[in-house]
Design a protein around this motif. Structure first.
Motif, PDB file in Angstrom:
ATOM      1  N   LEU A 231     -12.467   3.621  -0.664  1.00 21.15           N
ATOM      2  CA  LEU A 231     -12.231   3.763  -1.692  1.00 21.15           C
ATOM      3  C   LEU A 231     -10.830   3.304  -2.010  1.00 21.15           C
ATOM      4  CD1 LEU A 231     -13.424   1.676  -4.462  1.00 21.15           C
ATOM      5  CD2 LEU A 231     -12.677   3.699  -4.980  1.00 21.15           C
ATOM      6  N   ILE A 232     -10.116   4.573  -1.041  1.00 17.89           N
ATOM      7  CA  ILE A 232      -9.154   4.012  -0.791  1.00 17.89           C
ATOM      8  C   ILE A 232      -8.475   3.598   0.000  1.00 17.89           C
ATOM      9  CG2 ILE A 232      -6.836   5.755  -0.274  1.00 17.89           C
ATOM     10  CD1 ILE A 232      -8.217   7.857  -2.033  1.00 17.89           C
ATOM     11  N   ASN A 233      -9.558   3.344   1.186  1.00 17.51           N
ATOM     12  CA  ASN A 233      -9.067   3.091   2.472  1.00 17.51           C
ATOM     13  C   ASN A 233      -9.255   1.790   2.316  1.00 17.51           C
ATOM     14  OD1 ASN A 233      -8.378   3.205   5.562  1.00 17.51           O
ATOM     15  ND2 ASN A 233     -10.327   1.854   5.475  1.00 17.51           N
ATOM     16  N   ASP A 234     -10.460   1.384   1.444  1.00 19.08           N
ATOM     17  CA  ASP A 234     -10.222  -0.248   1.256  1.00 19.08           C
ATOM     18  C   ASP A 234      -9.400  -1.436   0.254  1.00 19.08           C
ATOM     19  OD1 ASP A 234     -11.900  -3.085   1.462  1.00 19.08           O
ATOM     20  OD2 ASP A 234     -12.386  -2.698  -0.786  1.00 19.08           O
TER      21      ASP A 234
ATOM     22  N   ARG B  98      -6.091  -3.893   1.312  1.00 17.21           N
ATOM     23  CA  ARG B  98      -5.973  -5.162   0.582  1.00 17.21           C
ATOM     24  C   ARG B  98      -4.347  -5.412   0.186  1.00 17.21           C
ATOM     25  NH1 ARG B  98      -9.886  -7.971  -1.992  1.00 17.21           N
ATOM     26  NH2 ARG B  98     -11.872  -6.904  -1.403  1.00 17.21           N
ATOM     27  N   GLY B  99      -3.841  -4.084   0.161  1.00 21.64           N
ATOM     28  CA  GLY B  99      -2.569  -4.219   0.062  1.00 21.64           C
ATOM     29  C   GLY B  99      -2.172  -3.688  -2.075  1.00 21.64           C
ATOM     30  N   LEU B 100      -3.468  -3.100  -1.778  1.00 18.70           N
ATOM     31  CA  LEU B 100      -3.248  -2.761  -3.584  1.00 18.70           C
ATOM     32  C   LEU B 100      -2.268  -1.052  -3.837  1.00 18.70           C
ATOM     33  CD1 LEU B 100      -7.069  -4.243  -4.274  1.00 18.70           C
ATOM     34  CD2 LEU B 100      -4.129  -5.085  -5.092  1.00 18.70           C
ATOM     35  N   VAL B 101      -2.240  -0.977  -2.963  1.00 21.49           N
ATOM     36  CA  VAL B 101      -2.253   0.427  -3.120  1.00 21.49           C
ATOM     37  C   VAL B 101      -1.391   1.188  -1.852  1.00 21.49           C
ATOM     38  CG1 VAL B 101      -3.827   2.079  -2.382  1.00 21.49           C
ATOM     39  CG2 VAL B 101      -2.156   2.797  -4.154  1.00 21.49           C
ATOM     40  N   ASP B 102      -0.694   1.870  -1.397  1.00 18.18           N
ATOM     41  CA  ASP B 102      -0.493   2.721  -0.287  1.00 18.18           C
ATOM     42  C   ASP B 102      -0.799   4.087   0.149  1.00 18.18           C
ATOM     43  OD1 ASP B 102       0.634   3.316   2.305  1.00 18.18           O
ATOM     44  OD2 ASP B 102       2.487   3.786   1.460  1.00 18.18           O
TER      45      ASP B 102
END
Length: 321
Positions: free
Chosen positions: A158-161, A165-169
């Motif tokens: 999930l963190i990778n996705d 998507r540029g939603l979090v680093d």
């Protein structure tokens, strides 16, 4: 610099807080605020120029992260978790804390536009399992054999996705078994790995529930904390498309651990250990791999321990001996 830490009252969170305050800066910027979240308020020493906000939160409750995220932290260390044996014993609790809360944290970042926030999550060697090669690397398929490892693996993806998507680093650090933990044994299946050293060094008895020929992949608390700090500073552009990797631990057998104990503390310390096999613990820990190619972590500047003796000696120094 605003840094937030979930699971801040745990031993790893406590050490991370101390290290950050010692440094006084991260990413070349002075630390101005620390937001600490755990079931109980996390204690922290006062530091000049640093606002420390400690929040007692059930992270499975709706809105648990709202106040923290409204402060728009630059770095989030996500350490909160239900450990291995507890997650295996209570599926609902493990899912709620280890997976659902992580998803809520990511959604909170997304809804606030925190795309530049570095989210460092502590994962585990337990994410691996099943039929495995003798030596693993970061891209070895994840086939966890217990609920804790499964929940961590789901969070990794999930963190990778969200990062793709540029939603979090995001960045996921798979931690080896941490040895030697201070304090008392906890519900983690790997807790014995610390207690068979810590208790004898303290003049107390300990139980070893696994065969002495069992190998473990381990790392000292010092090196894990330094890895967490470094994880906030690695530039996102060098991480590539897959943002989860194993930290550089060392492989050691239980027999070798006990031999190091004998060398440093004498045979009397080794005799304080009782060998009482526990099939449940053996099944969990025995499914974890023990040999890794960690060239990627090495290339990014993460450092491991030199050998197991260094780990025990560091514990003795930290304990004031």
């Amino acid at each position: 610099m605003h840094i937030a830490i979930t699971g801040a009252a745990g031993f790893l969170g406590h050490r991370l807080i101390q290290r950050l305050l010692e440094r006084g800066e991260l990413r070349g910027e002075p630390i101005r605020r620390l937001t600490l979240i755990d079931q109980l308020e996390a204690g922290a020493p006062e530091a000049a120029g640093v606002e420390i906000v400690s929040q007692a939160r059930d992270i499975t409750a709706p809105g648990a992260f709202d106040a923290m995220l409204d402060g728009r932290p630059d770095v989030i260390y996500h350490l909160a978790a239900v450990v291995s044996s507890a997650a295996e014993a209570d599926l609902e609790l493990g899912l709620a804390v280890n997976f659902d809360a992580t998803r809520a944290l990511l959604e909170g970042c997304r809804s606030r536009g925190l795309s530049a926030t570095r989210l460092v999550m502590a994962s585990s060697v337990a994410a691996y399992g099943g039929e495995l090669p003798e030596t693993l690397d970061d891209m070895t398929a994840l086939q966890p054999q217990n609920s804790y490892g499964t929940q961590k693996a789901m969070c990794e993806l999930l963190i990778n996705d969200y990062s793709r998507r540029g939603l979090v680093d995001g960045l996921v650090l798979r931690l080896p078994t941490i040895v030697i933990r201070p304090g008392r044994p906890n519900a983690a299946a790997s807790s014995f790995a610390s207690s068979i050293l810590r208790e004898p060094l303290n003049g107390e008895e300990a139980i070893c529930p696994v065969p002495t020929d069992l190998d473990l992949f381990v790392m000292s608390p010092r090196k894990v904390v330094e890895a967490l700090v470094h994880g906030a500073e690695v530039p996102g552009e060098v991480l590539g498309s897959f943002r989860a990797f194993m930290l550089p631990g060392i492989t050691v057998s239980v027999a070798e651990m006990l031999e190091t104990l004998r060398e440093l503390a004498g045979q009397a310390a080794v005799k304080r250990i009782r060998h009482e096999p526990d099939a449940r613990i053996q099944a969990i820990v025995g499914s974890w791999p023990t040999r890794f190619n960690t060239r990627r972590a090495d290339r990014l500047g993460f450092e491991g321990d030199r050998d197991f003796q260094e780990i025990v000696e560091a514990f003795l120094v930290d304990s004031g001996r």
